[in-house]
Design an enzyme around this catalytic site. Sequence first.
Site, PDB file in Angstrom:
ATOM      1  N   SER A   1       2.567  -2.158  10.235  1.00 25.43           N
ATOM      2  CA  SER A   1       3.937  -2.344  10.745  1.00 25.43           C
ATOM      3  C   SER A   1       4.831  -3.581  10.292  1.00 25.43           C
ATOM      4  O   SER A   1       5.506  -3.974  10.959  1.00 25.43           O
ATOM      5  CB  SER A   1       4.188  -1.853  12.389  1.00 25.43           C
ATOM      6  OG  SER A   1       3.535  -0.750  12.661  1.00 25.43           O
TER       7      SER A   1
ATOM      8  N   ASN B   1       0.832  -1.269  -0.045  1.00 23.29           N
ATOM      9  CA  ASN B   1      -0.045   0.071  -0.018  1.00 23.29           C
ATOM     10  C   ASN B   1       0.932   1.155  -0.066  1.00 23.29           C
ATOM     11  O   ASN B   1       1.693   1.668   0.985  1.00 23.29           O
ATOM     12  CB  ASN B   1      -0.750   0.002   1.095  1.00 23.29           C
ATOM     13  CG  ASN B   1      -1.619   1.418   1.422  1.00 23.29           C
ATOM     14  OD1 ASN B   1      -1.966   2.114   0.445  1.00 23.29           O
ATOM     15  ND2 ASN B   1      -2.255   1.494   2.648  1.00 23.29           N
TER      16      ASN B   1
ATOM     17  N   LYS C   1       0.193   4.341  -0.333  1.00 21.88           N
ATOM     18  CA  LYS C   1      -0.505   5.453   0.322  1.00 21.88           C
ATOM     19  C   LYS C   1      -0.154   6.828  -0.860  1.00 21.88           C
ATOM     20  O   LYS C   1      -0.034   6.373  -2.076  1.00 21.88           O
ATOM     21  CB  LYS C   1       0.059   5.945   1.392  1.00 21.88           C
ATOM     22  CG  LYS C   1      -0.261   4.577   2.543  1.00 21.88           C
ATOM     23  CD  LYS C   1       0.063   4.842   3.936  1.00 21.88           C
ATOM     24  CE  LYS C   1      -0.397   3.478   4.597  1.00 21.88           C
ATOM     25  NZ  LYS C   1      -0.520   3.526   5.898  1.00 21.88           N
TER      26      LYS C   1
ATOM     27  N   GLU D   1      -7.094   4.862   7.248  1.00 24.09           N
ATOM     28  CA  GLU D   1      -6.924   6.294   6.930  1.00 24.09           C
ATOM     29  C   GLU D   1      -8.091   6.963   6.201  1.00 24.09           C
ATOM     30  O   GLU D   1      -8.230   8.054   6.223  1.00 24.09           O
ATOM     31  CB  GLU D   1      -5.433   6.366   6.140  1.00 24.09           C
ATOM     32  CG  GLU D   1      -4.402   6.229   7.035  1.00 24.09           C
ATOM     33  CD  GLU D   1      -3.221   5.678   6.529  1.00 24.09           C
ATOM     34  OE1 GLU D   1      -3.048   5.759   5.168  1.00 24.09           O
ATOM     35  OE2 GLU D   1      -2.329   5.237   7.269  1.00 24.09           O
TER      36      GLU D   1
ATOM     37  N   HIS E   1      -9.901   1.362   4.508  1.00 24.81           N
ATOM     38  CA  HIS E   1      -8.626   1.595   5.118  1.00 24.81           C
ATOM     39  C   HIS E   1      -8.810   2.392   6.102  1.00 24.81           C
ATOM     40  O   HIS E   1      -9.661   3.300   6.146  1.00 24.81           O
ATOM     41  CB  HIS E   1      -7.432   1.830   3.878  1.00 24.81           C
ATOM     42  CG  HIS E   1      -6.101   1.808   4.909  1.00 24.81           C
ATOM     43  ND1 HIS E   1      -5.679   2.992   5.647  1.00 24.81           N
ATOM     44  CD2 HIS E   1      -5.102   1.148   4.730  1.00 24.81           C
ATOM     45  CE1 HIS E   1      -4.548   2.618   6.111  1.00 24.81           C
ATOM     46  NE2 HIS E   1      -4.009   1.526   5.535  1.00 24.81           N
TER      47      HIS E   1
ATOM     48  N   GLU F   1      -6.449  -4.941  10.048  1.00 22.95           N
ATOM     49  CA  GLU F   1      -5.263  -4.054  10.140  1.00 22.95           C
ATOM     50  C   GLU F   1      -5.461  -3.283  11.644  1.00 22.95           C
ATOM     51  O   GLU F   1      -6.493  -2.566  11.482  1.00 22.95           O
ATOM     52  CB  GLU F   1      -5.138  -2.972   9.083  1.00 22.95           C
ATOM     53  CG  GLU F   1      -4.641  -3.583   7.906  1.00 22.95           C
ATOM     54  CD  GLU F   1      -3.924  -2.552   7.233  1.00 22.95           C
ATOM     55  OE1 GLU F   1      -2.728  -2.676   6.546  1.00 22.95           O
ATOM     56  OE2 GLU F   1      -4.469  -1.551   6.944  1.00 22.95           O
TER      57      GLU F   1
ATOM     58  N   GLY G   1       1.439   2.142  11.217  1.00 26.71           N
ATOM     59  CA  GLY G   1       2.892   3.147  11.068  1.00 26.71           C
ATOM     60  C   GLY G   1       3.532   3.179  12.547  1.00 26.71           C
ATOM     61  O   GLY G   1       4.347   4.212  12.691  1.00 26.71           O
TER      62      GLY G   1
HETATM   63  P1  PGA Z   1       2.205   0.208   7.616  1.00 22.08           P
HETATM   64  O1  PGA Z   1       0.879   0.696   7.049  1.00 22.08           O
HETATM   65  O2  PGA Z   1       2.894  -1.031   6.991  1.00 22.08           O
HETATM   66  O3  PGA Z   1       2.863   1.574   7.209  1.00 22.08           O
HETATM   67  O4  PGA Z   1       1.997  -0.105   9.172  1.00 22.08           O
HETATM   68  C1  PGA Z   1      -0.059  -0.516   6.560  1.00 22.08           C
HETATM   69  C2  PGA Z   1      -1.278  -0.080   5.987  1.00 22.08           C
HETATM   70  O5  PGA Z   1      -1.491   1.337   6.395  1.00 22.08           O
HETATM   71  O6  PGA Z   1      -1.833  -0.770   5.328  1.00 22.08           O
END
Ligand code: PGA
Length: 253
Positions: free
Chosen positions: A214, A11, A13, A103, A101, A170, A176
């Site tokens: 993460s 991903n 982003k 976000e 997601h 998730e 993150g």
């Molecule tokens: P991350 O993000 O691996 O940076 O924690 C995962 C995601 O947002 O899908």
Amino acid sequence: MTNKLKYFVGNWKMFGSFSSLKNIYRIHRFCVKFNKARKKNKIILCVPNTLIYFFTKKFRSKIISIGAQNCHHHQTKGSFTGSVNAKMLKNVGAKYIILGHSESRHEGDTNQLIKKKIKSALNQQLYVIFCIGETYSEKIRKKTFSVLKNQLKSSMDKKINLNNIIIAYEPVWSIGTGKIPKIDSLRNIFRFIKNEFKKNLKTKTSPPVLYGGSVNDKNITKFTSILEIDGFLIGGASRSSKKFIDIIKNYYK
Ligand code: PGA
């Protein structure tokens, strides 16, 4: 470790540019060799909308597919400034789409809206990577299972095409942050998600369920003992082709 197909989904982003094509070539070169020995990895890179057409035109591969990260819920054209619907993403070459997601939920995507988005993406024959997960405050209030149950139930139509769904667990507190869940609790959560899905949709099989939050080239080995995990949704670490490749390599070590 089983011989089941494993998904490694990046991903990206809001990162990446045309020059990121070289990262995709690197991952591809690695996978061609690696998959010869073990034909069991599916790589999906969910990139910004501005790059989908460029990548899919420049690059054709059975191992790597390109996906999007969200869409507008409306199925047809309309006066929705700044928005792109599933049909448009399909037209530029996307095969997969991340929906729900955290976000995007943070930006206003509710379970009801996500339900509409899933429906419109499936109508376009896109594969949906449907994200669910609890926040930190829900976790400490021991609400994880009820949150997941509600997210699964309220965003999934009973009549959906099951073959085109992938679920990604998730935990929001893990995205993150460098924190990952305890392995035993993760195992239980995966079992719960798969059972809940079967119960809700009255089916005998569960879709693939991925873990995200993460994931990196160091901690990936911790997940290998959980057979219920069908793959990974990788954010930060997927932007470096080296780290992404090392995650795959170390998973099989
Ligand atoms: P991350 O993000 O691996 O940076 O924690 C995962 C995601 O947002 O899908």
